[in-house]
Write a protein that holds these residues in place. Structure first.
Motif, PDB file in Angstrom:
ATOM      1  N   ASP A   1     -52.640   6.463 -54.238  1.00 24.39           N
ATOM      2  CA  ASP A   1     -52.907   5.309 -53.369  1.00 24.39           C
ATOM      3  C   ASP A   1     -54.396   5.064 -53.177  1.00 24.39           C
ATOM      4  N   ARG A   2     -55.237   5.945 -53.723  1.00 24.92           N
ATOM      5  CA  ARG A   2     -56.654   5.897 -53.402  1.00 24.92           C
ATOM      6  C   ARG A   2     -57.526   5.743 -54.660  1.00 24.92           C
ATOM      7  N   LEU A   3     -56.957   5.248 -55.735  1.00 27.24           N
ATOM      8  CA  LEU A   3     -57.705   5.156 -56.991  1.00 27.24           C
ATOM      9  C   LEU A   3     -58.950   4.285 -56.866  1.00 27.24           C
ATOM     10  N   ASP A   4     -58.859   3.237 -56.034  1.00 27.88           N
ATOM     11  CA  ASP A   4     -60.022   2.361 -55.875  1.00 27.88           C
ATOM     12  C   ASP A   4     -61.198   3.106 -55.260  1.00 27.88           C
ATOM     13  N   ARG A   5     -60.907   4.061 -54.372  1.00 26.88           N
ATOM     14  CA  ARG A   5     -61.991   4.827 -53.737  1.00 26.88           C
ATOM     15  C   ARG A   5     -62.714   5.693 -54.775  1.00 26.88           C
TER      16      ARG A   5
ATOM     17  N   ASP B   1     -61.926  14.599 -49.578  1.00 23.32           N
ATOM     18  CA  ASP B   1     -62.384  15.507 -48.531  1.00 23.32           C
ATOM     19  C   ASP B   1     -63.454  14.846 -47.659  1.00 23.32           C
ATOM     20  N   ILE B   2     -64.326  14.066 -48.286  1.00 26.21           N
ATOM     21  CA  ILE B   2     -65.367  13.379 -47.517  1.00 26.21           C
ATOM     22  C   ILE B   2     -64.753  12.297 -46.636  1.00 26.21           C
ATOM     23  N   GLU B   3     -63.951  11.428 -47.232  1.00 26.80           N
ATOM     24  CA  GLU B   3     -63.457  10.259 -46.502  1.00 26.80           C
ATOM     25  C   GLU B   3     -62.375  10.616 -45.485  1.00 26.80           C
ATOM     26  N   LEU B   4     -61.653  11.710 -45.733  1.00 28.79           N
ATOM     27  CA  LEU B   4     -60.604  12.116 -44.802  1.00 28.79           C
ATOM     28  C   LEU B   4     -61.084  13.188 -43.823  1.00 28.79           C
ATOM     29  N   GLY B   5     -62.363  13.474 -43.846  1.00 28.56           N
ATOM     30  CA  GLY B   5     -62.972  14.309 -42.818  1.00 28.56           C
ATOM     31  C   GLY B   5     -62.589  15.773 -42.857  1.00 28.56           C
TER      32      GLY B   5
ATOM     33  N   TRP C   1     -70.628  16.965 -53.503  1.00 27.34           N
ATOM     34  CA  TRP C   1     -70.572  16.533 -52.104  1.00 27.34           C
ATOM     35  C   TRP C   1     -71.929  15.942 -51.683  1.00 27.34           C
ATOM     36  N   GLN C   2     -72.992  16.643 -52.039  1.00 27.49           N
ATOM     37  CA  GLN C   2     -74.328  16.191 -51.647  1.00 27.49           C
ATOM     38  C   GLN C   2     -74.695  14.875 -52.327  1.00 27.49           C
ATOM     39  N   ALA C   3     -74.330  14.721 -53.607  1.00 27.02           N
ATOM     40  CA  ALA C   3     -74.646  13.495 -54.333  1.00 27.02           C
ATOM     41  C   ALA C   3     -73.925  12.288 -53.753  1.00 27.02           C
ATOM     42  N   LEU C   4     -72.774  12.509 -53.147  1.00 31.40           N
ATOM     43  CA  LEU C   4     -72.001  11.420 -52.528  1.00 31.40           C
ATOM     44  C   LEU C   4     -72.294  11.280 -51.038  1.00 31.40           C
ATOM     45  N   ASP C   5     -73.372  11.975 -50.591  1.00 35.88           N
ATOM     46  CA  ASP C   5     -73.820  11.890 -49.184  1.00 35.88           C
ATOM     47  C   ASP C   5     -72.732  12.313 -48.207  1.00 35.88           C
ATOM     48  N   GLY C   6     -71.904  13.280 -48.614  1.00 34.61           N
ATOM     49  CA  GLY C   6     -70.852  13.773 -47.725  1.00 34.61           C
ATOM     50  C   GLY C   6     -71.240  15.092 -47.101  1.00 34.61           C
TER      51      GLY C   6
END
Length: 447
Positions: free
Chosen positions: A76-80, A192-196, A217-222
């Motif tokens: 359900d999250r392929l666009d992300r 993991d980043i977007e779902l906290g 994680w760091q490259a995606l600013d998470g």
């Protein structure tokens, strides 16, 4: 910061004890910290993922009592994931590579042959626009690698303690396949980043992956989560636990072996910890006792025989009120609290109750080796009502009348009354058999 963990199985097969141990430890960690537990189905492997396996995962977790606060499907999250992919391309951290699988295999073999680690040589970074156009003109499609920085990677692991890797010792991971499929390494970090997710608790086979993923994680600013890498289960001999071993599947343990959910939970929660393995009847007890600091670094051994012993102890400790509904659903509606308390100490699995129901309430073939003794005992049966004192009073009278004692007294009575040489204490079983049936059996009649 509120604790948030996740269990992220792929619905490409059924859960086994290794999966469930990770799910349980995550669940206990969340509950012990007042946090949340996310069930995420990593179902982007379209060839192998099925709705049947997904339903089976949910069914197994529900049966074990491991409820989830949040639910997500990667499909359900392929666009992300595509948005993250484009962001990494723009930042120069994702680069196209054109080697075939055969070419990459030859490179790895060459490095290993020289006793060098099989780290990708980054030759794709040297390609010009003309080189890439030529390769694509030949029909090649790129896979995309994440460009690691040659910096130290460190974290304090909740199980393994301080961990240290250096970026130059790691190989740039493939994040996008030639067919455009985004691989787990990227999709999992985006989730993991977007779902906290604050804590990632998984097997120690992911330690090297963690060193790579921290940079992602760091490259995606998470925010980088806290990690705990658990030692993997081994079998009773210490060998690796094979995922192909059907006997460790949760559905097999439940449906074929008749294992209680709390027996599985009680065992897996304590394996590899400083706590003794004891039967617990509720998850709340396990939550109260849970502490990640108790997890050792040694490989815990999963022994099916230990699970069977623990299963019996769970049943022996289970009160009737907790089992009555299940007994009725299994067709044992006639079992009441008195019957349950009389036989539960002799159960290894719940369905064993059928044997003692048959002995107490249905016709059996008695075993009579000394008819004269059996007749004498029958003549001394007291009048009803009977209770748990009747057996002692009756055998005392038989002992006085016949002079028998010990095994010579008790074993013939047990065999006549039950047809067996083992079973529940007869002080509890005798009132369930009743005077009429007991008298008939002592006379050698099928009753």
């Amino acid at each position: 910061m509120s604790v948030a963990v996740r269990f992220a199985p792929s619905p490409t097969g059924m859960l086994h004890v290794g999966n469930i141990r990770l799910a349980l430890i995550n669940w206990l960690f969340a509950r012990s910290h007042g946090g949340s537990f996310l069930l995420r189905l990593d179902d982007t492997d379209l060839e192998r993922s099925t709705a049947e396996f997904a339903a089976g995962i949910e069914r197994d977790l529900g049966w074990l009592g491991l409820d989830w606060d949040r639910f997500a499907r990667q499909s359900d999250r392929l666009d992300r994931y595509h948005l993250a992919m484009e962001a990494l391309k723009r930042s120069g951290r994702l680069y196209p590579c054109y080697e075939t699988a055969e070419e990459l295999s030859l490179k790895r073999k060459s490095l290993l042959g020289r006793s060098l680690p099989p780290i990708y040589d980054r030759s794709a970074l040297k390609l010009t626009d003309e080189d890439r156009a030529r390769l694509e003109g030949e029909g090649r499609r790129p896979h995309w690698r994440f460009l690691l920085r040659h910096d130290p990677v460190e974290w304090d692991d909740l199980v393994r303690g301080p961990q240290h890797f250096h970026g130059r010792d790691l190989s740039d991971p493939v994040l996008i396949r030639e067919d455009g499929r985004i691989l787990y390494t990227l999709s999992s970090i985006v989730d993991d980043i977007e779902l906290g997710i604050t804590h990632v608790i998984r097997g120690e086979d992911h330690v090297a992956n963690t060193a790579v993923q921290i940079q992602l994680w760091q490259a995606l600013d998470g925010p980088v989560p806290t990690f705990a890498h658990l030692p993997l289960l081994s079998d009773a001999t210490g060998a690796a636990l094979s995922k192909r071993l059907g006997s460790i599947g949760i559905s097999h343990l439940r449906d074929e072996e008749g294992v209680e959910p709390m027996a599985i939970n009680s065992l897996l929660a304590k394996l590899g910890t400083s706590d003794a393995i004891e039967a617990r009847l509720t998850l709340a007890e396990l939550v109260a006792e849970f502490d990640m600091a108790k997890v050792s670094r040694g490989a815990p051994k999963f022994d099916p025989e230990e699970l069977k012993r623990l299963n019996a102890r769970v049943l022996h400790a289970t009160p009737f009120q907790s089992i009555a509904t299940r007994l009725e659903a299994k067709g044992y509606a006639g079992v009441d609290e008195v019957f349950w308390n009389a036989v539960r100490a002799n159960l290894s699995r719940l369905d064993d109750i059928a044997e003692w129901w048959h002995v107490a309430r249905e016709p059996i073939q008695p075993v009579i080796e000394d008819a004269e003794f059996a007749a004498a005992a029958a003549s001394l049966l007291p009048a009803e009502p009977w209770d748990d004192t009747t057996w002692s009073a009756w055998t005392g009278a038989v002992k006085t009348a016949t002079g028998r004692k010990g095994k010579a007294l008790f074993m013939p009575l047990r065999q006549a009354l039950t047809g067996l040489d083992h079973g529940p204490e007869l002080k509890n079983l005798l009132p369930l058999i009743g005077r009429e049936r007991a008298g008939a059996r002592l006379a050698g009649q099928v009753s």
